[in-house]
Write an enzyme that holds these catalytic residues in place. Structure first.
Site, PDB file in Angstrom:
ATOM      1  N   GLY A   9       0.959  -1.180  -0.402  1.00  0.00           N
ATOM      2  CA  GLY A   9       0.142  -0.189  -0.213  1.00  0.00           C
ATOM      3  C   GLY A   9       0.812   0.860  -0.117  1.00  0.00           C
ATOM      4  N   GLY A  11      -0.141   4.054   0.239  1.00  0.00           N
ATOM      5  CA  GLY A  11      -1.448   5.434   1.412  1.00  0.00           C
ATOM      6  C   GLY A  11      -0.538   6.130   2.225  1.00  0.00           C
ATOM      7  N   TYR A  12      -1.112   6.959   2.841  1.00  0.00           N
ATOM      8  CA  TYR A  12      -0.565   7.667   3.476  1.00  0.00           C
ATOM      9  C   TYR A  12       0.434   7.089   4.861  1.00  0.00           C
ATOM     10  CZ  TYR A  12      -3.765  11.370   2.598  1.00  0.00           C
ATOM     11  OH  TYR A  12      -4.571  11.762   1.398  1.00  0.00           O
ATOM     12  N   ASN A  36       1.614  -1.599  -4.445  1.00  0.00           N
ATOM     13  CA  ASN A  36       0.378  -1.038  -4.730  1.00  0.00           C
ATOM     14  C   ASN A  36      -0.006  -0.820  -6.126  1.00  0.00           C
ATOM     15  OD1 ASN A  36      -0.794   1.303  -3.381  1.00  0.00           O
ATOM     16  ND2 ASN A  36      -0.804   2.291  -5.406  1.00  0.00           N
ATOM     17  N   VAL A  80      -2.886  -7.098  -4.650  1.00  0.00           N
ATOM     18  CA  VAL A  80      -2.581  -7.564  -3.373  1.00  0.00           C
ATOM     19  C   VAL A  80      -3.738  -8.644  -3.156  1.00  0.00           C
ATOM     20  CG1 VAL A  80      -1.784  -8.528  -1.139  1.00  0.00           C
ATOM     21  CG2 VAL A  80      -0.617  -6.077  -2.050  1.00  0.00           C
ATOM     22  N   GLU A 169     -17.674  17.204   4.459  1.00  0.00           N
ATOM     23  CA  GLU A 169     -17.118  17.903   3.802  1.00  0.00           C
ATOM     24  C   GLU A 169     -17.713  17.593   2.196  1.00  0.00           C
ATOM     25  OE1 GLU A 169     -12.849  16.248   4.573  1.00  0.00           O
ATOM     26  OE2 GLU A 169     -12.796  17.754   5.593  1.00  0.00           O
ATOM     27  N   ALA A 316      -5.518   9.755   8.502  1.00  0.00           N
ATOM     28  CA  ALA A 316      -4.006  10.343   7.652  1.00  0.00           C
ATOM     29  C   ALA A 316      -3.231  10.230   8.710  1.00  0.00           C
ATOM     30  CB  ALA A 316      -4.408  11.474   6.558  1.00  0.00           C
ATOM     31  N   GLN A 317      -3.865  11.337   9.758  1.00  0.00           N
ATOM     32  CA  GLN A 317      -2.956  12.406  10.829  1.00  0.00           C
ATOM     33  C   GLN A 317      -2.622  10.464  11.860  1.00  0.00           C
ATOM     34  OE1 GLN A 317      -2.930  14.380  14.839  1.00  0.00           O
ATOM     35  NE2 GLN A 317      -4.860  14.102  14.042  1.00  0.00           N
ATOM     36  N   LYS A 376      -6.552  23.534   7.305  1.00  0.00           N
ATOM     37  CA  LYS A 376      -6.950  22.490   6.558  1.00  0.00           C
ATOM     38  C   LYS A 376      -5.669  22.604   5.382  1.00  0.00           C
ATOM     39  CE  LYS A 376      -9.228  19.178   5.344  1.00  0.00           C
ATOM     40  NZ  LYS A 376      -9.277  17.767   6.084  1.00  0.00           N
TER      41      LYS A 376
END
Ligand code: FAD
Ligand code: NAD
Length: 402
Positions: A9, A11-12, A36, A80, A169, A316-317, A376
């Site tokens: 992966g 991602g973040y 990925n 995967v 959002e 994500a944080q 943001k």
């Protein structure tokens, strides 16, 4: 033989692990492979914008090769399918890989809680493909409305299931996009309905009441109707069936968007990891109980917040912070040293309400309006910076503040 680290992966969590592992180890110490399913990384945290059509999806993605070290990281573009833990093997659509150390960072998928019809008829806000599909579907509804002899108002009804951060959002973006679509397709704004259905007694359950009120006020002013304390029970070709107390209501809608929660990637369950909704409970050093060489991070992992005794929400944080610790721990294991425990530094949450408005709670302080919106964008830019440095920020960053 150098130990083989395979990271699943980009991602973040995955990209933080890869970039930090390269910095913390030497070329002669370790072989690093990143897998990925696409050549690109997408900003999951921007998918509400791509889905509403307020930001083009190409602005939300970049090539993985642009942020990884070409000599240090072997990139495999493949999907995967399964992790064979005993054989230390990853089975992919087009091949296999063996590993000494594995990092699973495959992200999340929508959680439909077995509600009938959602998988078949609802859209989700998940990745580039789902965002493109949703944006085009909404535009098609507007484009078709005036071409039919008998105009069907439900074409212009959009239901959003779930008023968590994703739903809110997305509605913030739609609130800005709908007037543009109305203008483009000669449609009276009054004919468009944006309906948000939330099962809990409030939107953004658990969030600060003053900020919740701010968001409700802003979104209602943009024409959003809230159905609070109302759960979606079924999704059909024609719309949704929802219920509040003993009352059942059917809402006809041309578009239903399911934004009511996530679960860990299905590869977790298919590979036999013990899990809760596709998330693996990890030890403090982010390894899986019983496996000395398997780390799970990001939305596939589950960590309990000792203070609240509840799992940390998948963000994500936390994924990025876990990536950093994961890289440190991999380097430690490769050198025969002790691993360290992950400790989450919560910097707060900011939710956008369209391009120039937002609400947030950062380090205990409430922020709203332009300031929150600038914050943001700074958070978005920071995550680009952490992975791709100033070049990536200049290429993909958000700099339009007013
Ligand atoms: P991801 O970043 O999702 O990456 C997973 C990667 O794995 C992807 O590249 C994917 O293509 C790849 N992959 C998946 N399956 C396979 C497979 N089978 N084979 C190969 N590759 C695969 N969090 C915040 O902290 N702040 C925010 O403002 C915020 N905003 C959000 C807005 C939206 C609209 C959404 C949906 C989420 C938001 N989140 C936010 C949550 C955040 O996006 C996730 O928690 C975060 O993306 C998880 O990171 P990850 O590394 O676990 O997975
Ligand atoms: P969530 O789980 O946070 O919210 C889902 C919402 O759907 C809840 O309010 C829940 O009550 C509601 N719901 C559940 N079943 C329902 C039903 N049958 N009918 C109607 N409503 C129903 O999910 P999310 O908003 O997708 O967020 C996922 C994760 O991503 C969270 O951890 C969130 O914090 C994170 N995220 C963060 C940001 C940000 O920080 N700006 C933005 C988006 C997402």
């Amino acid at each position: 033989m150098k130990p083989k680290v395979v990271i699943l992966g980009a991602g973040y969590g995955g990209l933080m692990t890869v970039t930090r592992l390269v910095k913390k180890t030497g070329i002669h110490e370790v072989d690093i492979t990143l897998v990925n399913q696409h050549h690109y990384h997408y900003e999951t945290t921007w998918m509400h914008e791509a889905s509403a059509g307020t930001l083009h999806h190409d602005r939300c993605r970049y090539q993985i090769k642009d942020v990884i070290h070409p000599q240090r990281v072997h990139f495999v573009k493949d999907t995967v399918k399964l992790i064979e833990q005993k054989e230390k093997k990853v089975i992919m659509e087009n091949g296999e890989l063996t590993y000494d150390y594995l990092v699973v960072a495959l992200g999340a998928v929508p959680e439909t809680f077995g509600i009938p019809g959602l998988k078949e008829h609802a859209f989700s806000i998940t990745n580039i493909n789902s965002a493109r599909q949703l944006r085009e579907h909404i535009e098609y509804q507007f484009a078709t409305y005036n071409t039919e002899a008998e105009k069907r108002p439900e074409r212009l009804t959009i239901v959003v299931g779930g008023a968590g951060f994703t739903g809110i959002e997305f509605l913030g973006e739609l609130g800005n996009r709908v007037p543009e679509l109305c203008k483009e397709y000669d449609i009276d704004r009054q004919k468009v309905r944006l309906i948000c259905v939330e099962a809990a007694p409030s939107i953004l359950p658990g969030f600060d009441q003053e900020l919740v009120d701010y968001a409700v006020h802003d979104l209602e002013a943009k024409g959003v109707e809230f159905k609070i304390g109302t759960a979606i029970k079924e999704c059909t070709k024609k719309g949704i069936v929802c219920g509040k107390n003993d009352t059942i209501e059917e809402i006809k809608a041309g578009t239903v968007v399911w934004a009511a929660g996530v679960r860990g990637n299905p590869v977790i369950e298919q590979s036999g990891f013990e899990n809760m909704r596709g998330r693996v409970k990890v030890k403090p050093d982010l390894r899986v109980e019983g496996y000395q060489n398997v780390f799970v991070i990001g939305d596939c992992s589950l960590m309990i917040n000792e203070k609240t005794e509840r799992p940390y929400p998948p963000t994500a944080q936390i994924s990025m912070q876990q990536g950093e610790t994961c890289a440190k721990n991999l380097a430690a294991l490769i050198r025969g040293k002790e691993t360290e425990s992950f400790s989450f530094e919560n910097k707060g949450s900011v939710a956008s309400l369209g391009e120039y408005n937002a609400i947030g709670l950062t380090y205990g302080k409430k922020v709203t309006g332009t300031i929150a919106s600038i914050m943001k964008k700074m958070i978005d830019n920071r995550s680009l910076f952490l992975i791709g440095g100033p070049r990536l920020v200049l290429k993909k960053g958000k700099f339009k503040f007013f």
